[in-house]
Design a protein around this motif. Structure first.
Motif, PDB file in Angstrom:
ATOM      1  N   LEU A 247       0.848  -1.184   0.000  1.00 34.22           N
ATOM      2  CA  LEU A 247       0.000   0.000   0.000  1.00 34.22           C
ATOM      3  C   LEU A 247       0.890   1.242   0.000  1.00 34.22           C
ATOM      4  O   LEU A 247       1.327   1.713   1.028  1.00 34.22           O
ATOM      5  N   THR A 253      -7.345   1.785  -0.235  1.00 36.81           N
ATOM      6  CA  THR A 253      -8.263   0.646  -0.276  1.00 36.81           C
ATOM      7  C   THR A 253      -9.652   1.210  -0.005  1.00 36.81           C
ATOM      8  O   THR A 253      -9.789   2.373   0.397  1.00 36.81           O
ATOM      9  N   THR A 288      -6.035  -2.647  -3.650  1.00 39.70           N
ATOM     10  CA  THR A 288      -5.533  -1.279  -3.689  1.00 39.70           C
ATOM     11  C   THR A 288      -5.788  -0.638  -5.042  1.00 39.70           C
ATOM     12  O   THR A 288      -5.864  -1.318  -6.064  1.00 39.70           O
TER      13      THR A 288
END
Length: 400
Positions: A247, A253, A288
């Motif tokens: 991430l 997200t 993501t």
């Protein structure tokens, strides 16, 4: 000053678009400019110093000294006057100024009396906000101090420009990594096929005792293996990463986007006693996608929904990801005043007129137009369903 158009810069859409290009996450920027805010307060000799950015409806305080504030309706601010032209704005006595004497922050705590604001101007000339210093008592700034404050304001813009360039660099690096990953996958298949064929031919050659043919096939086999090992090595940089590493800073997200939209716009809803919720689907946890422009798109649409929803109404945002096309689906539904078919046609054709909100919020007329422009810039689509006095539902589709 009753004419609200007098408070809108002539290039308001371009100004708002420039601010959106900086793609600032108002939930993360705090702390990055605090040294400049403290320096401004020290230079001016005031207890309060703020750095404010003004979007189409809201003033976002991205750095502060001496006053605990995060966001303010744009129509309630002094800084809305600062972005009208390139000159600084000084108000020597807010309690005597017709524009401000009845404002909450003048009549009550913190009892602001003195204000001095410098426009924050981008290199191409757009005023995206203001750096201001304030005092609860009478104050006077020398020309030298005013010059110092303008220098500090220029440094604020330099920092914001620097942050944007870092984001663009991260975005480019992420794109290169994605290309690298795809190329690795693409070469795996063909090379694996070649190796398979070579092994079959080698087995057949062994039976016919074709020694030279076997040596050639063995070279093909080894070469294919080495390329495949290289692909595996490249891919391992992705396969071995932890979820935290995957991430990146410019990625989201659904869960993170949900929290950001809740935290950023809950205060606006609470101010009108509106029940505001952001809900997500449960099927795509951990997936993501780029942050690019999403907060600006949803922020403008949510602010509009809150603006046109009466007290004790509700605004709900539903977020989901559609597979296999990988589209982010956002539905903003409110119980507000709604629109006629003619009004929908007008705003979809960028002919919509500014109207006052249900809480008498001033309409600047650019929030929806900006959101629509940003959605189109990322090849997304937007659908409006609404009936007069029955609320509005806006569906946004954005390819990821």
């Amino acid at each position: 000053m009753s004419d609200t158009s007098a408070l809108i810069p002539e290039n308001e859409f371009e100004r708002a678009l420039k601010l959106s290009e900086y793609d600032i996450d108002y939930s993360e920027i705090h702390g990055k400019l605090d040294d400049l805010t403290r320096l401004a307060a020290h230079v001016a000799g005031t207890p309060i110093s703020l750095i404010n950015l003004l979007d189409t409806t809201t003033q976002w305080t991205v750095s502060k000294v001496g006053l605990d504030v995060l966001q303010t309706p744009r129509e309630e601010t002094v800084c809305q006057y600062v972005i009208l032209d390139d000159d600084s704005v000084e108000v020597e006595d807010m309690t005597e100024d017709e524009r401000f004497k009845d404002k909450e922050y003048v009549k009550n705590s913190p009892h602001i009396k003195y204000y001095y604001g410098v426009p924050l101007k981008s290199p191409d000339g757009h005023r995206i906000g203001a750096m201001c210093v304030m005092d609860t008592d009478e104050h006077d700034l020398s020309p030298e101090k005013e010059s110092f404050l303008k220098i500090i304001a220029n440094e604020v813009i330099t920092r914001i420009e620097y942050e944007q360039k870092l984001k663009l660099m991260r975005h480019s690096v992420d794109e290169l990594k994605e290309i690298q990953r795809k190329v690795s996958h693409d070469i795996r298949g063909p090379i694996g096929g070649i190796i398979g064929i070579a092994e079959i031919l080698r087995d057949q050659a062994e039976e016919s005792k074709m020694e030279e043919f076997m040596q050639l096939l063995e070279l093909i086999n080894k070469g294919g293996r080495s390329v495949l090992d290289l692909a595996d090595e490249i891919l391992s940089t992705y396969d071995d990463q932890s979820d935290q590493t995957k991430l990146l800073k410019n990625q989201l997200t659904l869960e993170i986007l949900q929290k950001k939209l809740e935290n950023l716009y809950k205060p606006q809803a609470l101010n009108k006693s509106i029940d505001y919720n952001v809900v997500i689907s449960n099927g795509h946890q951990g997936l993501t996608f780029p942050k690019h422009k999403l907060l600006q798109i949803f922020g403008n649409l949510i602010s509009n929904a809150i603006k046109f929803t009466p007290e004790n109404g509700n605004v709900e945002v539903n977020l989901d990801i559609k597979k296999p096309d990988l589209e982010l689906i956002g539905v903003i539904k409110d119980s507000g005043v709604g629109m006629t078919d003619e009004q929908i046609k007008e705003i979809m054709s960028n002919r919509g007129r500014s109207t006052q909100g249900t809480g008498h919020e001033r309409g600047f007329g650019f929030g929806f137009k900006l959101a629509k422009h940003l959605i189109e810039s990322v090849n997304g689509s937007l659908l409006i369903e609404s009936k007069k006095n029955e609320g509005t539902e806006i569906t946004v589709n954005i390819p990821l």
